[in-house]
Write a protein that holds these residues in place. Structure first.
Motif, PDB file in Angstrom:
ATOM      1  N   ALA A 136       0.792  -1.123  -0.036  1.00 28.36           N
ATOM      2  CA  ALA A 136      -0.036  -0.019   0.100  1.00 28.36           C
ATOM      3  C   ALA A 136       0.738   1.370   0.118  1.00 28.36           C
ATOM      4  O   ALA A 136       1.668   1.431   0.988  1.00 28.36           O
ATOM      5  N   LEU A 139      -0.199   5.863  -4.613  1.00 29.98           N
ATOM      6  CA  LEU A 139      -1.402   5.486  -5.252  1.00 29.98           C
ATOM      7  C   LEU A 139      -2.835   5.637  -4.596  1.00 29.98           C
ATOM      8  O   LEU A 139      -3.532   4.875  -4.827  1.00 29.98           O
ATOM      9  N   THR A 140      -2.637   6.123  -3.117  1.00 32.02           N
ATOM     10  CA  THR A 140      -3.738   6.672  -2.295  1.00 32.02           C
ATOM     11  C   THR A 140      -4.349   7.836  -2.788  1.00 32.02           C
ATOM     12  O   THR A 140      -3.727   8.823  -2.997  1.00 32.02           O
ATOM     13  N   ALA A 166       1.225   0.263  -9.933  1.00 31.39           N
ATOM     14  CA  ALA A 166      -0.208  -0.087  -9.727  1.00 31.39           C
ATOM     15  C   ALA A 166      -0.351  -1.470 -10.378  1.00 31.39           C
ATOM     16  O   ALA A 166      -1.395  -2.175 -10.117  1.00 31.39           O
ATOM     17  N   VAL A 169       1.075  -3.662  -6.591  1.00 24.44           N
ATOM     18  CA  VAL A 169       0.404  -2.916  -5.414  1.00 24.44           C
ATOM     19  C   VAL A 169      -0.482  -1.968  -5.562  1.00 24.44           C
ATOM     20  O   VAL A 169      -1.209  -1.737  -6.541  1.00 24.44           O
ATOM     21  N   GLN A 170      -1.156  -1.412  -4.451  1.00 24.27           N
ATOM     22  CA  GLN A 170      -2.313  -0.299  -4.410  1.00 24.27           C
ATOM     23  C   GLN A 170      -2.074   0.593  -3.518  1.00 24.27           C
ATOM     24  O   GLN A 170      -1.164   0.907  -2.690  1.00 24.27           O
ATOM     25  N   GLY A 171      -3.245   1.282  -3.398  1.00 26.54           N
ATOM     26  CA  GLY A 171      -3.145   2.630  -2.435  1.00 26.54           C
ATOM     27  C   GLY A 171      -3.725   1.901  -1.121  1.00 26.54           C
ATOM     28  O   GLY A 171      -4.279   1.103  -0.946  1.00 26.54           O
ATOM     29  N   ALA A 193      -7.339   0.734  -0.534  1.00 27.10           N
ATOM     30  CA  ALA A 193      -7.567  -0.614  -0.936  1.00 27.10           C
ATOM     31  C   ALA A 193      -6.840  -1.354   0.051  1.00 27.10           C
ATOM     32  O   ALA A 193      -7.119  -2.351   0.500  1.00 27.10           O
ATOM     33  N   PRO A 219      -5.011  -9.264   0.468  1.00 23.84           N
ATOM     34  CA  PRO A 219      -5.403  -8.844  -0.991  1.00 23.84           C
ATOM     35  C   PRO A 219      -5.070 -10.154  -1.878  1.00 23.84           C
ATOM     36  O   PRO A 219      -4.440 -11.032  -1.411  1.00 23.84           O
ATOM     37  N   ARG A 256      -2.158  -6.985  -3.964  1.00 23.42           N
ATOM     38  CA  ARG A 256      -3.088  -6.101  -4.336  1.00 23.42           C
ATOM     39  C   ARG A 256      -4.497  -6.826  -4.591  1.00 23.42           C
ATOM     40  O   ARG A 256      -4.473  -7.965  -4.442  1.00 23.42           O
ATOM     41  N   GLY A 257      -5.558  -6.029  -4.561  1.00 25.27           N
ATOM     42  CA  GLY A 257      -6.774  -6.644  -4.963  1.00 25.27           C
ATOM     43  C   GLY A 257      -7.849  -6.678  -3.944  1.00 25.27           C
ATOM     44  O   GLY A 257      -7.278  -6.184  -2.667  1.00 25.27           O
ATOM     45  N   ARG A 258      -8.842  -7.292  -4.188  1.00 29.31           N
ATOM     46  CA  ARG A 258      -9.836  -7.447  -2.963  1.00 29.31           C
ATOM     47  C   ARG A 258      -9.764  -8.546  -1.977  1.00 29.31           C
ATOM     48  O   ARG A 258      -8.636  -9.329  -2.205  1.00 29.31           O
TER      49      ARG A 258
END
Length: 315
Positions: A216, A220-221, A242, A245-247, A250, A272, A278-280
């Motif tokens: 995170a 990316l946030t 991205a 990884v992610q913000g 997420a 994630p 990353r991801g849901r």
């Protein structure tokens, strides 16, 4: 035979309603903790931001209220590095019960020298692990008063490659900041899993779940001024990352699911979906080194001796 109705996939943007529930989030004024608070507020829950900085907590509160009409959010001063203060820090919560606590607050130091708290504990180990260990003890009467409360411990992917040295938990012999951070988060994760084992053995309705946010990044946030401001330059520099990884918005999803999803069970690990980065959110297999019950017991006993409390002993 009638077909079994399918369970709809978890929607990170439309979680189940949290109306009537009260959650405490440590470190809820910034980073992942802020987005956990914002998302739980949007679900209708009452959120208490635990923070050692009242000004930052008020800024976060204002940001949430601006984005979530009618948000039920308040603050409590909480300094996890000051162990003696935690006993009375829970009194201003003003709640008859607590449906969940998200142990999110953390300190990450990048450079030497090694720092200690007033009680003589290494700062990252004290804040990230010992503080949450002791806080859980003092919160247990409120958690036990709820029908099915959850203790959610936010670990870190940095803990996956670390191992605890039971003879040097506070990095006195060898201090490498990144390693000490990873080990402090590993200690947190051991604590969350061991807590659930002890709660089950005691017949408690409180469940303990461990989560991690994957990768995170601030770049990316999304912006939440003045809590977080992402510049155009940072957005461009972070774009290639991205893919992996992610913000931090997420990064909050596993913790939100851990307290709101009725199908989440104690003793589970959530992170994630994509490579754990990353991801849901999804349930993961508990990492192999986290299944070491002997290491967890030794850490528990040491933490009990260092804090003077035992969160596994129910009120």
């Amino acid at each position: 035979m009638p077909s079994t109705p399918s369970i709809p996939p978890w929607d990170v943007h439309r979680p189940p309603p949290g109306h009537g529930k009260v959650f405490l989030i440590t470190g809820g004024n910034a980073g992942i903790g802020y987005f956990i608070a914002e998302q739980l507020s949007a679900a209708g829950a009452t959120v208490v931001l635990g923070s050692r900085n009242p000004a930052k907590a008020e800024a976060a509160t204002a940001s949430i209220r601006a984005r979530v009409p009618g948000a039920q959010v308040r603050t409590v001063r909480l300094d996890l590095a000051d162990l003696p203060s935690l006993r009375t820090a829970v009194e201003p919560l003003g709640a008859e019960r607590l449906d969940g606590v998200i142990h999110n607050a953390g300190v990450a130091l990048d450079d030497p020298p090694r720092e200690e708290t007033r009680e003589g504990h290494e700062l990252m180990f004290a804040t990230n692990h010992l503080g949450h260990f002791a806080l859980t003890h003092w919160l247990m009467p409120l958690l036990s008063a709820a029908p099915a409360a959850r203790v959610v411990t936010v670990g870190s992917f940095a803990a996956k490659t670390e191992r605890l040295d039971p003879d040097d938990l506070q990095s006195r012999k060898e201090y490498v900041p990144k390693r000490a951070y990873g080990r402090s988060k590993l200690a947190q994760m051991y604590f969350g899993l061991e807590l659930d084992r002890r709660l089950r053995a005691a017949g408690s309705a409180v469940a303990s779940v461990v989560v991690h946010p994957g990768g995170a990044l601030d770049s990316l946030t999304p912006s939440r001024p003045p809590v977080h401001v992402r510049t155009a330059g940072a957005r461009l520099r972070g774009a290639p990352a991205a893919l992996l990884v992610q913000g931090k918005d997420a990064g909050a999803w596993p913790a939100v699911r851990a307290v709101l999803d009725p199908d989440v069970r104690g003793g589970e690990l959530w992170g994630p979906r994509v490579f754990g980065l990353r991801g849901r959110p999804r349930r993961e297999r508990v990492w192999t080194h986290l299944t070491d019950a002997s290491a967890a017991t030794r850490l528990w006993d040491a933490s009990r001796d260092l804090t003077g409390v035992d969160p596994g002993r129910l009120p």
